[in-house]
Design a protein around this motif. Sequence first.
Motif, PDB file in Angstrom:
ATOM      1  N   GLY A  34       0.820  -1.211   0.000  1.00  0.00           N
ATOM      2  CA  GLY A  34       0.000   0.000   0.000  1.00  0.00           C
ATOM      3  C   GLY A  34       0.850   1.255   0.000  1.00  0.00           C
ATOM      4  N   ASP A  35       1.936   1.244   0.806  1.00  0.00           N
ATOM      5  CA  ASP A  35       2.837   2.393   0.848  1.00  0.00           C
ATOM      6  C   ASP A  35       3.497   2.618  -0.517  1.00  0.00           C
ATOM      7  OD1 ASP A  35       2.236   2.722   3.487  1.00  0.00           O
ATOM      8  OD2 ASP A  35       4.027   1.703   4.232  1.00  0.00           O
ATOM      9  N   GLN A  36       3.915   1.524  -1.165  1.00  0.00           N
ATOM     10  CA  GLN A  36       4.563   1.644  -2.470  1.00  0.00           C
ATOM     11  C   GLN A  36       3.589   2.156  -3.521  1.00  0.00           C
ATOM     12  OE1 GLN A  36       6.201  -2.232  -3.241  1.00  0.00           O
ATOM     13  NE2 GLN A  36       7.874  -1.986  -1.796  1.00  0.00           N
ATOM     14  N   GLN A  37       2.370   1.622  -3.513  1.00  0.00           N
ATOM     15  CA  GLN A  37       1.391   2.050  -4.513  1.00  0.00           C
ATOM     16  C   GLN A  37       1.036   3.519  -4.330  1.00  0.00           C
ATOM     17  OE1 GLN A  37      -1.791  -0.700  -5.202  1.00  0.00           O
ATOM     18  NE2 GLN A  37      -3.144   0.849  -6.023  1.00  0.00           N
ATOM     19  N   GLU A  38       0.926   3.946  -3.077  1.00  0.00           N
ATOM     20  CA  GLU A  38       0.618   5.352  -2.818  1.00  0.00           C
ATOM     21  C   GLU A  38       1.719   6.255  -3.367  1.00  0.00           C
ATOM     22  OE1 GLU A  38      -0.353   8.394   0.906  1.00  0.00           O
ATOM     23  OE2 GLU A  38       0.014   6.272   1.275  1.00  0.00           O
ATOM     24  N   LEU A  39       2.980   5.852  -3.199  1.00  0.00           N
ATOM     25  CA  LEU A  39       4.096   6.639  -3.716  1.00  0.00           C
ATOM     26  C   LEU A  39       3.995   6.773  -5.234  1.00  0.00           C
ATOM     27  CD1 LEU A  39       6.890   7.997  -3.584  1.00  0.00           C
ATOM     28  CD2 LEU A  39       7.896   5.688  -3.667  1.00  0.00           C
ATOM     29  N   LEU A  40       3.749   5.657  -5.930  1.00  0.00           N
ATOM     30  CA  LEU A  40       3.655   5.692  -7.389  1.00  0.00           C
ATOM     31  C   LEU A  40       2.516   6.600  -7.843  1.00  0.00           C
ATOM     32  CD1 LEU A  40       4.207   1.912  -8.233  1.00  0.00           C
ATOM     33  CD2 LEU A  40       5.866   3.764  -8.353  1.00  0.00           C
ATOM     34  N   GLU A  41       1.383   6.501  -7.171  1.00  0.00           N
ATOM     35  CA  GLU A  41       0.219   7.291  -7.583  1.00  0.00           C
ATOM     36  C   GLU A  41       0.447   8.783  -7.347  1.00  0.00           C
ATOM     37  OE1 GLU A  41      -2.846   5.451  -5.373  1.00  0.00           O
ATOM     38  OE2 GLU A  41      -3.037   3.745  -6.740  1.00  0.00           O
ATOM     39  N   VAL A  42       1.084   9.130  -6.235  1.00  0.00           N
ATOM     40  CA  VAL A  42       1.358  10.537  -5.959  1.00  0.00           C
ATOM     41  C   VAL A  42       2.298  11.109  -7.016  1.00  0.00           C
ATOM     42  CG1 VAL A  42       2.522  12.107  -4.357  1.00  0.00           C
ATOM     43  CG2 VAL A  42       0.907  10.412  -3.487  1.00  0.00           C
ATOM     44  N   LEU A  43       3.301  10.339  -7.391  1.00  0.00           N
ATOM     45  CA  LEU A  43       4.225  10.790  -8.426  1.00  0.00           C
ATOM     46  C   LEU A  43       3.520  10.944  -9.769  1.00  0.00           C
ATOM     47  CD1 LEU A  43       7.403   8.670  -7.568  1.00  0.00           C
ATOM     48  CD2 LEU A  43       7.140  11.147  -7.325  1.00  0.00           C
ATOM     49  N   GLU A  44       2.683   9.964 -10.128  1.00  0.00           N
ATOM     50  CA  GLU A  44       1.942  10.047 -11.390  1.00  0.00           C
ATOM     51  C   GLU A  44       1.067  11.298 -11.441  1.00  0.00           C
ATOM     52  OE1 GLU A  44      -0.265   6.465 -11.791  1.00  0.00           O
ATOM     53  OE2 GLU A  44       1.398   5.341 -12.654  1.00  0.00           O
ATOM     54  N   ILE A  45       0.371  11.555 -10.352  1.00  0.00           N
ATOM     55  CA  ILE A  45      -0.530  12.711 -10.311  1.00  0.00           C
ATOM     56  C   ILE A  45       0.255  14.011 -10.452  1.00  0.00           C
ATOM     57  CG2 ILE A  45      -2.092  14.035  -8.837  1.00  0.00           C
ATOM     58  CD1 ILE A  45      -3.030  11.339  -7.674  1.00  0.00           C
ATOM     59  N   SER A  46       1.368  14.109  -9.747  1.00  0.00           N
ATOM     60  CA  SER A  46       2.143  15.354  -9.810  1.00  0.00           C
ATOM     61  C   SER A  46       2.705  15.574 -11.210  1.00  0.00           C
ATOM     62  CB  SER A  46       3.271  15.334  -8.773  1.00  0.00           C
ATOM     63  OG  SER A  46       4.266  14.388  -9.121  1.00  0.00           O
ATOM     64  N   ILE A  47       3.117  14.495 -11.872  1.00  0.00           N
ATOM     65  CA  ILE A  47       3.637  14.628 -13.246  1.00  0.00           C
ATOM     66  C   ILE A  47       2.507  15.022 -14.187  1.00  0.00           C
ATOM     67  CG2 ILE A  47       4.660  13.373 -15.193  1.00  0.00           C
ATOM     68  CD1 ILE A  47       6.021  11.568 -12.993  1.00  0.00           C
ATOM     69  N   ALA A  48       1.371  14.324 -14.078  1.00  0.00           N
ATOM     70  CA  ALA A  48       0.235  14.595 -14.968  1.00  0.00           C
ATOM     71  C   ALA A  48      -0.253  16.027 -14.824  1.00  0.00           C
ATOM     72  CB  ALA A  48      -0.893  13.606 -14.686  1.00  0.00           C
ATOM     73  N   GLN A  49      -0.258  16.526 -13.605  1.00  0.00           N
ATOM     74  CA  GLN A  49      -0.749  17.882 -13.366  1.00  0.00           C
ATOM     75  C   GLN A  49       0.250  18.945 -13.826  1.00  0.00           C
ATOM     76  OE1 GLN A  49      -1.646  17.788  -9.160  1.00  0.00           O
ATOM     77  NE2 GLN A  49      -3.748  17.084  -9.503  1.00  0.00           N
ATOM     78  N   SER A  50       1.520  18.565 -13.953  1.00  0.00           N
ATOM     79  CA  SER A  50       2.559  19.536 -14.327  1.00  0.00           C
ATOM     80  C   SER A  50       2.810  19.606 -15.828  1.00  0.00           C
ATOM     81  CB  SER A  50       3.876  19.194 -13.617  1.00  0.00           C
ATOM     82  OG  SER A  50       3.722  19.237 -12.217  1.00  0.00           O
ATOM     83  N   LEU A  51       2.417  18.563 -16.578  1.00  0.00           N
ATOM     84  CA  LEU A  51       2.675  18.576 -18.022  1.00  0.00           C
ATOM     85  C   LEU A  51       2.148  19.852 -18.671  1.00  0.00           C
ATOM     86  CD1 LEU A  51       1.915  14.879 -19.111  1.00  0.00           C
ATOM     87  CD2 LEU A  51       4.144  15.979 -18.852  1.00  0.00           C
ATOM     88  N   PRO A  52       2.885  20.425 -19.620  1.00  0.00           N
ATOM     89  CA  PRO A  52       4.010  19.847 -20.357  1.00  0.00           C
ATOM     90  C   PRO A  52       5.354  19.886 -19.633  1.00  0.00           C
ATOM     91  CG  PRO A  52       3.555  22.017 -21.193  1.00  0.00           C
ATOM     92  CD  PRO A  52       2.465  21.728 -20.199  1.00  0.00           C
ATOM     93  N   VAL A  53       5.432  20.554 -18.492  1.00  0.00           N
ATOM     94  CA  VAL A  53       6.689  20.575 -17.739  1.00  0.00           C
ATOM     95  C   VAL A  53       6.742  19.334 -16.848  1.00  0.00           C
ATOM     96  CG1 VAL A  53       8.045  21.823 -16.020  1.00  0.00           C
ATOM     97  CG2 VAL A  53       6.741  23.090 -17.756  1.00  0.00           C
ATOM     98  N   VAL A  54       7.877  18.653 -16.844  1.00  0.00           N
ATOM     99  CA  VAL A  54       8.058  17.485 -15.984  1.00  0.00           C
ATOM    100  C   VAL A  54       8.870  17.894 -14.760  1.00  0.00           C
ATOM    101  CG1 VAL A  54       9.066  15.186 -15.784  1.00  0.00           C
ATOM    102  CG2 VAL A  54       7.964  15.884 -17.924  1.00  0.00           C
ATOM    103  N   PRO A  55       8.324  17.727 -13.554  1.00  0.00           N
ATOM    104  CA  PRO A  55       9.078  18.103 -12.357  1.00  0.00           C
ATOM    105  C   PRO A  55      10.401  17.339 -12.289  1.00  0.00           C
ATOM    106  CG  PRO A  55       6.778  17.615 -11.819  1.00  0.00           C
ATOM    107  CD  PRO A  55       6.997  17.176 -13.228  1.00  0.00           C
TER     108      PRO A  55
END
Length: 370
Positions: A253-274
């Motif tokens: 659960g901890d690992q999946q939460e990390l992946l999802e948080v990263l995905e969301i932050s990238i998706a919300q930042s596009l076209p710029v990748v943090p």
Amino acid sequence: MPDAPAPATSAGTSAGTSAGTSRSTSATIAPNILRYLARVAGEYGVDLQPLLTRVGLDPMVMRSATLRVSYRQGSDVIRRAVEQTGDEHLGLRVGATQHLTAWGLLGFAMMAADTLQEAIETGVRYQNLSGAMTVWSAGWEDVGYVLRADLPDPALDPTAAVFLIEEAYSSVVTLTRLSIGDAFAPQAVDFAFPASRDRRPFEELFRCPPRFDAAGNRMVIPARWARAAMPGRDPITYASAIDVLEKQMASRGDQQELLEVLEISIAQSLPVVPSFLEQSRRHACSERTLRRRLAECDTTYEAIVDGVRRERVEQLLRRPELTLRDIARQVGFADVSALRRAVRRWHGATPLAVRTGLLERDAPRSRPHA
């Protein structure tokens, strides 16, 4: 796995995904089905390894006990395998080759359960650890003990969707017969997809008339079978296995939460990748620590960025009014050439060819036979 809508009496599923993220890019699934799929495809003379390697699953990676794959990787391989083998019932065949040992500790716990019902509900509760690619729920209803399987994504490719449901129920029947006896047969099996041209494989496997175009996918298990004692039942062994599974679930659960948080932050930042440094600061840890945590998830930051970009490109290709230049700009590619190279790597085709395929797939039409 996402939470599955289920009656109050059903066994609960495990934690769902965060709002706003797409499960198709998260690497959260143990690749048991893909391993059996490769084995069955080989019996047809089809070598799936080049395809597995192309989606990042080379032979060394596939042997890893900790490997997790994404729905995107899994559905891509499944769709191509069905095409290359020409077997419209490939899901039934793959499910029928399995054994509970492929599920690791979870399979062992199910064999040590008291009754078939407890074994099923254990499988449902810890389905995230089993490699399941459907969302399971189970419980008593008016017709008997019902095991339901839902798709993780309603927009899943129809070929992959039919395969997954076929494989899911085929494996349940096969594993139940291996566990409590070959005489087991469900009372009814319903499928949400249309009937195939030949129903005999379904009738021979399930030993009851299958029903198609149903409101949902379900298997009705007679009460006498649901309450049947498991031959290997052992309460002490079962309790010990459950204790370990609980710890694994907490870690996953901890690992999946990390992946999802990263995905969301990238998706919300596009076209710029943090940058990776920015992400480590957001997680209040060093870059070295964040890389180690991603390594424990069998992935990298670059792979997550690639997955999010792929998802966004496919969404944008479904909009005919957008040019390739528009899409490249919105996803953060330097130019159209970089977009073309990425799409070629993902799909083995040009962006225009992929766009045509996506639009044809999305067009209103009757679903293919199973």
